[in-house]
Design a protein around this motif. Sequence first.
Motif, PDB file in Angstrom:
ATOM      1  N   SER A  64       0.834  -1.197   0.000  1.00 15.06           N
ATOM      2  CA  SER A  64       0.000   0.000   0.000  1.00 15.06           C
ATOM      3  C   SER A  64       0.874   1.253   0.000  1.00 15.06           C
ATOM      4  O   SER A  64       0.498   2.281  -0.572  1.00 15.06           O
ATOM      5  N   GLU A  65       2.058   1.175   0.618  1.00 13.55           N
ATOM      6  CA  GLU A  65       2.981   2.294   0.592  1.00 13.55           C
ATOM      7  C   GLU A  65       3.490   2.529  -0.823  1.00 13.55           C
ATOM      8  O   GLU A  65       3.604   3.668  -1.290  1.00 13.55           O
ATOM      9  N   LYS A  68       1.179   4.343  -3.279  1.00 11.49           N
ATOM     10  CA  LYS A  68       0.936   5.772  -3.110  1.00 11.49           C
ATOM     11  C   LYS A  68       1.731   6.591  -4.118  1.00 11.49           C
ATOM     12  O   LYS A  68       1.347   7.690  -4.484  1.00 11.49           O
ATOM     13  N   PRO A  88      -4.588   2.193  -0.944  1.00 13.47           N
ATOM     14  CA  PRO A  88      -4.156   2.976   0.225  1.00 13.47           C
ATOM     15  C   PRO A  88      -5.381   3.457   0.985  1.00 13.47           C
ATOM     16  O   PRO A  88      -6.267   4.059   0.403  1.00 13.47           O
ATOM     17  N   THR A  91      -5.310   9.031   2.302  1.00 16.48           N
ATOM     18  CA  THR A  91      -4.375   9.858   1.533  1.00 16.48           C
ATOM     19  C   THR A  91      -3.249  10.276   2.474  1.00 16.48           C
ATOM     20  O   THR A  91      -3.357  10.148   3.685  1.00 16.48           O
ATOM     21  N   ASN A  92      -2.182  10.823   1.874  1.00 23.12           N
ATOM     22  CA  ASN A  92      -1.037  11.225   2.676  1.00 23.12           C
ATOM     23  C   ASN A  92      -1.409  12.272   3.720  1.00 23.12           C
ATOM     24  O   ASN A  92      -0.991  12.207   4.863  1.00 23.12           O
TER      25      ASN A  92
END
Lengths: 196, 91
Positions: A64-65, A68, A88, A91-92
């Motif tokens: 998942s990282e 992104k 993900p 969101t970031n």
Amino acid sequence: MKMHTSSKLRKEFIKKWVKGLQICCSSKKNMDILERKKKIKLCADIALASAKNETTLWSIALISEAKKDDENKILVDNLLGPESRFKPRMTNRQMIACHKRVRSKKILKKSRHVCQKMKKMGPPKSNLAAYIAKKLVKRRTQVLKRLVPGGESMDKFSLIKEALDYILSLRIQVDVMRTLVNANEVLNQSDSKIYN
Amino acid sequence: MSTRRSRSRQSTASRISDDQINDLVSKLQQLLPEIRSHRSDKVSASKVLQETCNYIRSLHRDIDSLSDRLSELLENTDPTQASIIRSLLMQ
């Protein structure tokens, strides 16, 4: 029993890594060395995590990282297949906000605990060694959390379990990559002998 | 009354997971190259954690340097070489 699973993981990893290398290294003929290195490493990391087939937390977090990053997304999707369930979750910006909230709660909790402990503590000398030992374990656990993918959100028990599996998997990755390097060197040597 | 019950439940729960944690830690110990050479099982938790972190970091470094070497070596992949490599890896 463990040997059986590790050889299975090894084969899965090789299959996925070779597939990934074909995808990314055939697209551009003249990549610079650094770009190729990044792609090789990325393919290997994703292949390893994907070979775990969602059975561990670290592998899910790693993928998942990787998703992104927009650059990697195409490669990852190709490697994992169209039905990949990895999305993900946040969101970031959401992750950062969530982390800040968690962290400020932790700081508040910690200061409350410290106050309570200070009241309970007897003569400082007798408790100092135990206190220092606990602090050391706490600090090193924090370091481990950062090293294991997804470790930040794991409890102590899962962290150790995941770290164990992560280490075993990394060893397979290193072993396969090293085998390839050695094989390549042998081939390159023999090539140069033919042409000389 | 209720506090006593909840307190005992809490202690049995932590007792079970303590055993499991110890089991995991001993498994970790067996993996770590540094600690395996030590004769006894009296290694502190912080030492195990430290060695675990060091080992993961060294594995990461290995992967990074191997990727470097592979990017040099795989500069000119012709198809015959690739198939040889694949068959070598599959063993």
